[in-house]
Design a protein around this motif. Structure first.
Motif, PDB file in Angstrom:
ATOM      1  N   VAL A 153       0.852  -1.189   0.000  1.00  0.00           N
ATOM      2  CA  VAL A 153       0.000   0.000   0.000  1.00  0.00           C
ATOM      3  C   VAL A 153       0.887   1.238   0.000  1.00  0.00           C
ATOM      4  O   VAL A 153       1.765   1.376   0.854  1.00  0.00           O
ATOM      5  CB  VAL A 153      -0.923   0.028   1.234  1.00  0.00           C
ATOM      6  CG1 VAL A 153      -1.833   1.258   1.193  1.00  0.00           C
ATOM      7  CG2 VAL A 153      -1.743  -1.249   1.340  1.00  0.00           C
ATOM      8  N   ALA A 154       0.669   2.125  -0.968  1.00  0.00           N
ATOM      9  CA  ALA A 154       1.423   3.378  -1.051  1.00  0.00           C
ATOM     10  C   ALA A 154       0.473   4.549  -0.833  1.00  0.00           C
ATOM     11  O   ALA A 154      -0.592   4.612  -1.445  1.00  0.00           O
ATOM     12  CB  ALA A 154       2.108   3.510  -2.411  1.00  0.00           C
ATOM     13  N   ARG A 197       1.608  10.948   3.617  1.00  0.00           N
ATOM     14  CA  ARG A 197       2.076  10.965   2.233  1.00  0.00           C
ATOM     15  C   ARG A 197       3.501  10.409   2.146  1.00  0.00           C
ATOM     16  O   ARG A 197       4.358  10.724   2.973  1.00  0.00           O
ATOM     17  CB  ARG A 197       2.036  12.389   1.686  1.00  0.00           C
ATOM     18  CG  ARG A 197       2.379  12.513   0.218  1.00  0.00           C
ATOM     19  CD  ARG A 197       2.241  13.962  -0.221  1.00  0.00           C
ATOM     20  NE  ARG A 197       2.530  14.103  -1.644  1.00  0.00           N
ATOM     21  CZ  ARG A 197       3.740  14.308  -2.138  1.00  0.00           C
ATOM     22  NH1 ARG A 197       4.776  14.396  -1.316  1.00  0.00           N
ATOM     23  NH2 ARG A 197       3.925  14.434  -3.433  1.00  0.00           N
ATOM     24  N   SER A 198       3.743   9.566   1.151  1.00  0.00           N
ATOM     25  CA  SER A 198       5.028   8.921   0.872  1.00  0.00           C
ATOM     26  C   SER A 198       5.302   7.700   1.734  1.00  0.00           C
ATOM     27  O   SER A 198       6.380   7.111   1.639  1.00  0.00           O
ATOM     28  CB  SER A 198       6.209   9.908   0.988  1.00  0.00           C
ATOM     29  OG  SER A 198       6.071  10.958   0.055  1.00  0.00           O
ATOM     30  N   ASP A 199       4.345   7.290   2.587  1.00  0.00           N
ATOM     31  CA  ASP A 199       4.491   6.025   3.307  1.00  0.00           C
ATOM     32  C   ASP A 199       4.143   4.864   2.388  1.00  0.00           C
ATOM     33  O   ASP A 199       3.198   4.951   1.590  1.00  0.00           O
ATOM     34  CB  ASP A 199       3.568   5.980   4.528  1.00  0.00           C
ATOM     35  CG  ASP A 199       4.108   6.779   5.703  1.00  0.00           C
ATOM     36  OD1 ASP A 199       5.314   7.081   5.708  1.00  0.00           O
ATOM     37  OD2 ASP A 199       3.332   7.094   6.622  1.00  0.00           O
ATOM     38  N   VAL A 203       7.974   1.895   5.193  1.00  0.00           N
ATOM     39  CA  VAL A 203       9.053   2.829   4.872  1.00  0.00           C
ATOM     40  C   VAL A 203       8.415   4.117   4.364  1.00  0.00           C
ATOM     41  O   VAL A 203       7.235   4.141   3.998  1.00  0.00           O
ATOM     42  CB  VAL A 203      10.028   2.265   3.811  1.00  0.00           C
ATOM     43  CG1 VAL A 203      10.632   0.948   4.264  1.00  0.00           C
ATOM     44  CG2 VAL A 203       9.352   2.112   2.460  1.00  0.00           C
ATOM     45  N   ARG A 204       9.195   5.168   4.343  1.00  0.00           N
ATOM     46  CA  ARG A 204       8.724   6.437   3.767  1.00  0.00           C
ATOM     47  C   ARG A 204       9.718   6.876   2.710  1.00  0.00           C
ATOM     48  O   ARG A 204      10.892   7.110   2.997  1.00  0.00           O
ATOM     49  CB  ARG A 204       8.578   7.514   4.845  1.00  0.00           C
ATOM     50  CG  ARG A 204       8.152   8.882   4.291  1.00  0.00           C
ATOM     51  CD  ARG A 204       7.779   9.828   5.398  1.00  0.00           C
ATOM     52  NE  ARG A 204       6.606   9.357   6.113  1.00  0.00           N
ATOM     53  CZ  ARG A 204       6.191   9.851   7.278  1.00  0.00           C
ATOM     54  NH1 ARG A 204       6.880  10.801   7.864  1.00  0.00           N
ATOM     55  NH2 ARG A 204       5.100   9.380   7.846  1.00  0.00           N
ATOM     56  N   ASP A 205       9.263   6.978   1.465  1.00  0.00           N
ATOM     57  CA  ASP A 205      10.156   7.324   0.366  1.00  0.00           C
ATOM     58  C   ASP A 205       9.325   7.877  -0.783  1.00  0.00           C
ATOM     59  O   ASP A 205       8.521   7.169  -1.376  1.00  0.00           O
ATOM     60  CB  ASP A 205      10.948   6.094  -0.088  1.00  0.00           C
ATOM     61  CG  ASP A 205      12.020   6.452  -1.096  1.00  0.00           C
ATOM     62  OD1 ASP A 205      13.113   6.868  -0.679  1.00  0.00           O
ATOM     63  OD2 ASP A 205      11.759   6.323  -2.300  1.00  0.00           O
ATOM     64  N   GLU A 206       9.535   9.146  -1.103  1.00  0.00           N
ATOM     65  CA  GLU A 206       8.735   9.806  -2.133  1.00  0.00           C
ATOM     66  C   GLU A 206       8.967   9.198  -3.508  1.00  0.00           C
ATOM     67  O   GLU A 206       8.038   9.007  -4.297  1.00  0.00           O
ATOM     68  CB  GLU A 206       9.045  11.298  -2.150  1.00  0.00           C
ATOM     69  CG  GLU A 206       8.165  12.094  -3.105  1.00  0.00           C
ATOM     70  CD  GLU A 206       8.387  13.593  -2.988  1.00  0.00           C
ATOM     71  OE1 GLU A 206       7.839  14.330  -3.829  1.00  0.00           O
ATOM     72  OE2 GLU A 206       9.108  14.012  -2.066  1.00  0.00           O
ATOM     73  N   ARG A 225      13.127  -2.432  -4.143  1.00  0.00           N
ATOM     74  CA  ARG A 225      13.508  -1.156  -3.527  1.00  0.00           C
ATOM     75  C   ARG A 225      12.914  -1.042  -2.133  1.00  0.00           C
ATOM     76  O   ARG A 225      13.572  -0.588  -1.199  1.00  0.00           O
ATOM     77  CB  ARG A 225      13.053   0.007  -4.404  1.00  0.00           C
ATOM     78  CG  ARG A 225      13.403   1.388  -3.832  1.00  0.00           C
ATOM     79  CD  ARG A 225      12.927   2.496  -4.752  1.00  0.00           C
ATOM     80  NE  ARG A 225      13.141   3.798  -4.152  1.00  0.00           N
ATOM     81  CZ  ARG A 225      14.266   4.504  -4.275  1.00  0.00           C
ATOM     82  NH1 ARG A 225      15.266   4.013  -4.969  1.00  0.00           N
ATOM     83  NH2 ARG A 225      14.389   5.693  -3.709  1.00  0.00           N
ATOM     84  N   PHE A 226      11.667  -1.465  -1.977  1.00  0.00           N
ATOM     85  CA  PHE A 226      11.038  -1.400  -0.663  1.00  0.00           C
ATOM     86  C   PHE A 226      11.818  -2.221   0.357  1.00  0.00           C
ATOM     87  O   PHE A 226      12.113  -1.755   1.463  1.00  0.00           O
ATOM     88  CB  PHE A 226       9.593  -1.916  -0.737  1.00  0.00           C
ATOM     89  CG  PHE A 226       8.922  -1.983   0.602  1.00  0.00           C
ATOM     90  CD1 PHE A 226       8.161  -0.920   1.052  1.00  0.00           C
ATOM     91  CD2 PHE A 226       9.041  -3.105   1.413  1.00  0.00           C
ATOM     92  CE1 PHE A 226       7.552  -0.960   2.309  1.00  0.00           C
ATOM     93  CE2 PHE A 226       8.435  -3.162   2.659  1.00  0.00           C
ATOM     94  CZ  PHE A 226       7.691  -2.086   3.105  1.00  0.00           C
ATOM     95  N   LEU A 227      12.151  -3.465   0.012  1.00  0.00           N
ATOM     96  CA  LEU A 227      12.849  -4.339   0.950  1.00  0.00           C
ATOM     97  C   LEU A 227      14.237  -3.805   1.282  1.00  0.00           C
ATOM     98  O   LEU A 227      14.706  -3.926   2.419  1.00  0.00           O
ATOM     99  CB  LEU A 227      12.938  -5.753   0.372  1.00  0.00           C
ATOM    100  CG  LEU A 227      11.593  -6.477   0.211  1.00  0.00           C
ATOM    101  CD1 LEU A 227      11.794  -7.820  -0.473  1.00  0.00           C
ATOM    102  CD2 LEU A 227      10.907  -6.662   1.563  1.00  0.00           C
TER     103      LEU A 227
END
Length: 270
Positions: free
Chosen positions: A59-60, A78-80, A120-123, A157-159
């Motif tokens: 889920v983004a 936002r960005s989670d 994680v949080r990454d735009e 990338r998430f992992l």
């Protein structure tokens, strides 16, 4: 693969056929990874009822604020990006501007991490998930592998971010910045200032990720670009040196020779 009814509610456009990848086009058994669904919804989530499913869900949060409910409540902004393992009881609450993309994933490559929900949080990663959703809305019945590839890149990338934390994120930004500035005579100190960290800390973070110092990485990028220009253009060596960020052609020649094992002029003639 399906793009669910939420897509229609979000855009007013009809969703794709329900079983787009059936008929042997792609299967999780054969390939070890596949996308089951891609949904997007913007608007309030008031129910928050807990439920489970047999697949992984990523889920983004593209906008607004909300909350993931379940055994451990998790505020979402936002960005989670959240990865939910199969069988995990969870629900969502959100305000009027809560905007999320859900991606259902399955396959033998996926293994339960044993650590519950990951966040994680990454735009940049959120933009990748949004791109995945946009691509899903225009896929044809022969492009399942392409969409799986996008999803696999997102998951990888998430992992990595979930394992590396802020250090990994800083290294990603550093690599991207060097790619964008290799045509300019920049210094590593400029990059450290851009990332608001000391040059020594940047060196440690970068080398831990790439195995090279930022300067060595940048020089390798420049030589690779220069080799392409030498091989495929008629530009002079002096001009190529300037295009890959060297204001001194002699310095460029020395760096190129050290890394490529041959002078630029001889490389072109080879």
């Amino acid at each position: 693969m399906r793009v669910g009814a939420d897509f229609q509610r979000f855009t007013g456009v009809n969703a794709l056929p329900v079983h787009l990848w059936d008929g042997g086009i792609l299967s999780s058994d054969a390939n070890g990874f596949t996308v089951l669904s891609v949904d997007r919804f913007r608007g309030p989530r008031q129910n928050g009822a807990l439920g489970t499913h047999a697949y992984w869900e990523l889920v983004a949060v593209l906008g607004g604020e909300g909350e993931l409910t379940g055994p451990a409540r998790q505020a979402l902004k936002r960005s989670d990006i959240v990865l939910i393992p199969p069988g995990t009881r969870h629900g969502e609450l959100g305000g009027d501007r809560f905007d999320t993309v859900w991606v259902g994933l399955a396959g033998s490559r996926l293994r339960a991490p044993g650590c519950g929900i990951l966040v994680v949080r990454d735009e940049d990663l959120c933009r990748q998930v949004e791109e995945l959703w946009m691509q899903a809305t225009v896929r044809t019945d022969r492009s399942g592998a392409e969409l799986d590839g996008l999803a696999l890149a997102v998951l990888g990338r998430f992992l990595r971010l979930s394992a590396g934390g802020p250090t990994g994120d800083a290294a990603d930004h550093a690599v991207r910045w060097l790619h964008q500035h290799l045509d300019r005579p920049v210094r590593v100190g400029d990059l450290a200032q851009h990332l608001r960290m000391s040059p020594a800390h940047l060196h440690r973070v970068f080398k831990a990720r790439t195995g090279r110092s930022p300067k060595a990485f940048l020089n390798a990028l420049r030589v690779e670009r220069a080799a392409h220009l030498l091989r495929h253009t008629d530009l002079s060596v002096v001009r190529i040196a300037a295009l890959v960020g060297f204001d001194d052609p002699l310095h460029f020649s020395r760096v190129f020779t050290r890394l490529a094992g041959i002078r630029p002029s001889r490389f072109r003639a080879a």
